[in-house]
Design an enzyme around this catalytic site. Structure first.
Site, PDB file in Angstrom:
ATOM      1  CE  LYS A  51      -3.550  -2.347   3.217  1.00 30.07           C
ATOM      2  NZ  LYS A  51      -3.594  -2.519   4.493  1.00 30.07           N
ATOM      3  N   GLY A  52       2.399   0.811   0.527  1.00 29.95           N
ATOM      4  CA  GLY A  52       2.957   2.504   0.849  1.00 29.95           C
ATOM      5  C   GLY A  52       3.395   3.388  -0.437  1.00 29.95           C
ATOM      6  CD  GLU A 107       8.463  -0.403  -3.661  1.00 23.03           C
ATOM      7  OE1 GLU A 107       7.634   0.175  -3.025  1.00 23.03           O
ATOM      8  OE2 GLU A 107       8.582  -2.114  -3.577  1.00 23.03           O
ATOM      9  CG  ASP A 108       6.703   2.648  -0.154  1.00 21.39           C
ATOM     10  OD1 ASP A 108       7.145   1.969  -0.604  1.00 21.39           O
ATOM     11  OD2 ASP A 108       6.065   1.740   1.556  1.00 21.39           O
ATOM     12  CG  ASP A 111      15.562  -1.274   5.597  1.00 18.50           C
ATOM     13  OD1 ASP A 111      17.049   0.148   5.366  1.00 18.50           O
ATOM     14  OD2 ASP A 111      15.072  -1.166   6.068  1.00 18.50           O
ATOM     15  CG  PHE A 161      11.088   2.958  11.030  1.00 15.23           C
ATOM     16  CD1 PHE A 161      10.615   2.016   9.986  1.00 15.23           C
ATOM     17  CD2 PHE A 161       9.300   3.435  11.426  1.00 15.23           C
ATOM     18  CE1 PHE A 161       9.951   1.397   9.697  1.00 15.23           C
ATOM     19  CE2 PHE A 161       8.683   2.770  10.726  1.00 15.23           C
ATOM     20  CZ  PHE A 161       7.729   1.660   9.801  1.00 15.23           C
ATOM     21  CB  VAL A 162      10.588   7.547   7.547  1.00 15.39           C
ATOM     22  CG1 VAL A 162      12.068   8.852   7.927  1.00 15.39           C
ATOM     23  CG2 VAL A 162      10.858   6.557   5.947  1.00 15.39           C
ATOM     24  CG  ASP A 168       2.439   0.905   7.129  1.00 14.57           C
ATOM     25  OD1 ASP A 168       3.241   1.260   6.094  1.00 14.57           O
ATOM     26  OD2 ASP A 168       1.970   0.190   7.788  1.00 14.57           O
ATOM     27  NE  ARG A 174      -1.096   2.418   4.807  1.00 14.30           N
ATOM     28  CZ  ARG A 174      -0.002   1.308   4.247  1.00 14.30           C
ATOM     29  NH1 ARG A 174       0.812   2.014   3.776  1.00 14.30           N
ATOM     30  NH2 ARG A 174       0.216   0.340   4.644  1.00 14.30           N
TER      31      ARG A 174
END
Ligand code: IMP
Ligand code: MG
Length: 191
Positions: A51-52, A107-108, A111, A161-162, A168, A174
């Protein structure tokens, strides 16, 4: 980094502002211009990873001045709430056939790169004419896979971490229009 204005200051779970609304807006306009130039004459099929990426996808597709098409797939990765294990499962597959299409995966955040390398293998097996990746964020990480990202919005440091702008923690945040640190970060991200 600048402090967030109220009311976010009042939420102890949210930390520093990492990328402002205005920075996001202007970077997406630039990415849109680059993508429009690079794909002139061969409009891409944008594939958003749910969903990101849904917020980024919505803004990015409107910044591209080409007759793009859009499709989505949803993946779930086995792992903790904040770190993927690299074992990815397709929860919703694409509706469209990728054969001979110029596919731009949206992509969001990348990592470890494990989700992306899985998706890349999976999509390449469908024989697109080309496959490139556009990620809003890339986290600097030591243990990262070979990435080969054609378009990157912003790089963020390894300790952060964001949340926000599609990203989310347990489905929350979100809808924040900016990207900020999640203050209650797990140990790996606590710096
Ligand atoms: P990777 O497989 O380690 O590259 O992880 C990528 C996925 O992990 C992203 O698509 C996100 O869903 C999630 N993720 C990684 N970092 C963050 C973060 O800082 N905030 C929210 N989600 C994240
Ligand atoms: Mg996620």
């Amino acid at each position: 980094m600048r402090r967030l204005p109220a009311p976010h200051d009042a939420n102890p779970e949210l930390g520093e502002l990492v990328i402002s609304e205005e920075q996001i807006r202007s970077r997406i306009a630039e990415l849109g211009r680059e993508i429009s130039a690079d794909y002139a004459g061969r409009p891409p099929l944008l594939v958003g990873v749910l969903k990101g990426a849904f917020v980024f996808m919505a803004d990015l597709c409107r910044a591209v001045d080409l007759p793009v098409e859009a499709d989505f797939m949803a993946v779930a990765s086995y792992g903790s709430a904040t770190r993927t294990s690299g074992v990815v499962r397709i929860v919703k597959d694409l509706d469209l056939d990728l054969t001979d299409r110029h596919v731009l995966l949206v992509e969001d955040i990348v990592d470890s790169g494990l989700t992306l390398s899985y998706l890349r293998r999976n999509l390449l097996a469908r024989e697109p004419a080309s496959l490139a990746v556009c990620s809003l964020l890339v986290r600097d990480a030591d243990d990262q896979e070979e990435l080969d990202l054609a378009y990157v919005g912003f790089r963020i440091p390894s300790g952060t971490f964001v949340v926000g702008y599609g990203l989310d923690v347990s489905e929350r945040y979100r809808n924040l229009p900016f990207v900020c640190a999640y203050a209650a970060s797990p140990p790996r991200f606590a710096s």
